[in-house]
Design an enzyme around this catalytic site. Structure first.
Site, PDB file in Angstrom:
ATOM      1  CB  SER A  45       6.142  -4.928  -5.200  1.00 37.71           C
ATOM      2  OG  SER A  45       6.232  -3.712  -4.566  1.00 37.71           O
ATOM      3  CG  ASP A 130       1.478  -0.883 -10.390  1.00 36.46           C
ATOM      4  OD1 ASP A 130       1.455   0.021  -9.603  1.00 36.46           O
ATOM      5  OD2 ASP A 130       2.225  -2.078 -10.460  1.00 36.46           O
ATOM      6  CG  HIS A 165       1.710  -2.766  -6.867  1.00 36.67           C
ATOM      7  ND1 HIS A 165       2.682  -2.648  -7.633  1.00 36.67           N
ATOM      8  CD2 HIS A 165       2.137  -2.821  -5.761  1.00 36.67           C
ATOM      9  CE1 HIS A 165       3.947  -2.727  -7.000  1.00 36.67           C
ATOM     10  NE2 HIS A 165       3.745  -3.228  -5.906  1.00 36.67           N
TER      11      HIS A 165
END
Length: 512
Positions: A45, A130, A165
């Site tokens: 991320s 995600d 995610h």
């Protein structure tokens, strides 16, 4: 026993640190025997965006870059950060804009030459479920790498079904969330070993992992030495050092593992450090793993293209919270991580490949064109021409070195100066081993008069009173002068300091 209010605050802070599982006995970062041709970085991320930034800016340092759930270089430098998330599509026009920045940065030397990217090994991962970042962003990242000459064979692009995610593993750990759920700590058993996949792509076939790495191999170190008082980075970081690397007899590889938003130690304790699998593979494959740490920053700050935003999730700086150069070599967090890497890789025997001794220092000429500009009542910008073969630079004011960390660009903002005062600066180039070259010719400059017509105001008081009056701020139990961020010592009523105001809301430790 009754404690004064400030003592109760410090005691509560210590109790919070202990409850979060973060140790208080951090040590200075040590030096190790590192194969400098085997240094890699990966992240999830915001850590993925940062890994990409590091790999682009320091492409001569990082031979491998792993990006879990993040998008292309400089995406949030030109677009609102929301355009770089939520599976938003990246247009050809956006790709061109980002590429133009990469090209200009490369030409200016504010990042390493982009031609180095072609030799990097790139690992990209996304979950098809995600919705936080999403496959459109990782596909755009792959396109950007291809556009910069990275051969398709050097890129491993993995898309996993039914994966949200998260950082993917193939083992269960206490407190981890499900693979289809984007929830804290964002580490999941997805039946896929992400750490193994990335490290294998960088280094080739690995020895079987050790599922129970020794607790003593996890080292908490003093990170603040390298952060330059950046408000988004924690005081301490973590390192995993296999027993084979601790003695220095074995030349080891170095991997930098960057957590994502809401994964710092002040959010999830040591879960990212211990539950992602990096240390399991590092233990049996002579790999030291550096785990730098961010921290919560609730102050709203101007960003590159997203307006004014706080950083309450302790994200890495991929949007420009801490300066417009956030994606360049001179970016505050970039410099900090690079300095940690350089420190770790400076032990006896470190070098390219076979170990033995460090390469001979390179004799560097003196920088030319040293000049001063942008004078304020308390600061001056020093500029110079790039030196061929230089890895960094050091700046000296009146013969005293002023930069705590290496300077990777060709300018430096010197602060904490007295108003209406003339100073002299010189610059020396340094090679990859830190060996300095010749000293430049001096350049002089005079700071502007202060707000009081050049007469500074001094105030002597306890550190507690300075903070209460707005002349300083407290962080981690210490007081820091506003503007200069000089450490004044413990934040309490017993430590007394004299602060000299040299500009609007700018204070230095000193006397009038």
């Amino acid at each position: 026993m009754t404690f004064p209010r400030f003592s109760r605050i410090l005691i509560a802070a210590a109790a919070t640190a202990l409850a979060s599982g973060v140790a208080l006995g951090a040590t200075p970062l040590a030096q190790y025997n590192i194969n400098t041709s085997k240094i890699s970085v990966s992240g999830l991320s915001s850590g993925g965006f940062m890994a990409n930034q590091l790999g682009v800016a320091y492409s001569t340092t990082f031979m491998g870059v792993g990006v879990f759930a993040a998008g292309p270089y400089m995406c949030a430098g030109h677009n609102n950060y929301t355009a770089c998330m939520y599976n938003a599509s990246i247009s050809a026009s956006q790709q061109t804009t980002m590429q133009n920045s990469l090209n200009s940065f490369s030409s200016a030397g504010t990042i390493d030459n982009k031609s180095n990217l072609a030799s990097q090994k790139i690992y990209i991962f996304t979950g098809t479920s995600d919705t936080t970042v999403g496959p459109n962003q990782t596909t755009a990242l792959q396109t950007q790498y291809l556009n910069n000459g990275v051969p398709a064979g050097n890129i491993s692009y993995v898309q996993r079904a039914s994966t949200a995610h998260v950082f993917p593993t193939d083992f269960d750990s206490t407190g981890n969330n499900g693979c289809t759920s984007a929830a804290s700590p964002y580490i999941s058993n997805c039946g896929y070993d992400g750490a193994k996949a990335a490290l294998t792509h960088f280094y080739g076939a690995l020895n079987p992992r050790n599922n129970t790495p020794a607790a003593g191999n996890y080292i908490e170190f003093i990170q603040s030495t390298y952060t330059g008082s950046n408000p988004g980075m924690a005081a301490n970081g973590w390192l995993y050092v296999p027993a084979s690397c601790a003695s220095g007899a074995t030349q080891c590889k170095l991997h930098v593992a960057l957590h994502g938003c809401q994964q710092s130690t002040d959010k999830i304790g040591d879960k990212f450090v211990k539950n992602t699998g990096y240390s399991r593979w590092a233990d049996t494959n002579n790999i030291i793993v550096l785990f730098p740490q961010t921290k919560v920053d609730n102050t709203s700050r101007s960003t590159a293209a997203s307006g004014s935003l706080p950083n309450p999730n302790a994200c890495w700086d991929w949007v420009g919270w801490y300066g417009s150069n956030f994606a360049k070599k001179a970016g505050t967090q970039m410099v900090a991580i690079k300095a940690m890497v350089d420190r770790i890789a400076s032990g006896a025997g470190s070098g390219n490949g076979g170990g033995g001794t460090n390469p001979d220092p390179v004799a560097l000429p003196a920088p030319t064109g040293v000049s001063t500009s942008g004078a304020t009542a308390s600061g001056m910008t020093i500029g110079w021409n790039a030196v061929t073969g230089a890895a960094s630079y050091n700046v000296y004011r009146n013969a005293n070195k002023v930069n705590a960390l290496p300077v990777y660009g060709t300018s430096y903002g010197d602060t904490g100066l007295a108003a209406s005062t003339t100073y002299s600066w010189t610059v020396r180039a340094a090679d990859a081993n830190g060996a300095e070259g010749a000293t430049s010719a001096a350049a002089s400059g005079t700071t502007l008069a202060g707000s009081g017509g050049g007469t500074a105001t001094c105030t002597t008081a306890s550190n507690y009173a300075h903070v209460q009056a707005g002349r300083a701020y407290q962080q981690g139990g210490y007081a820091y002068a506003n503007g200069s961020a000089q450490n004044m010592g413990l934040w309490n009523v017993f430590v007394t300091k004299t602060l000299k105001q040299t500009g609007p809301n700018y204070y230095v430790i000193g006397t009038c």
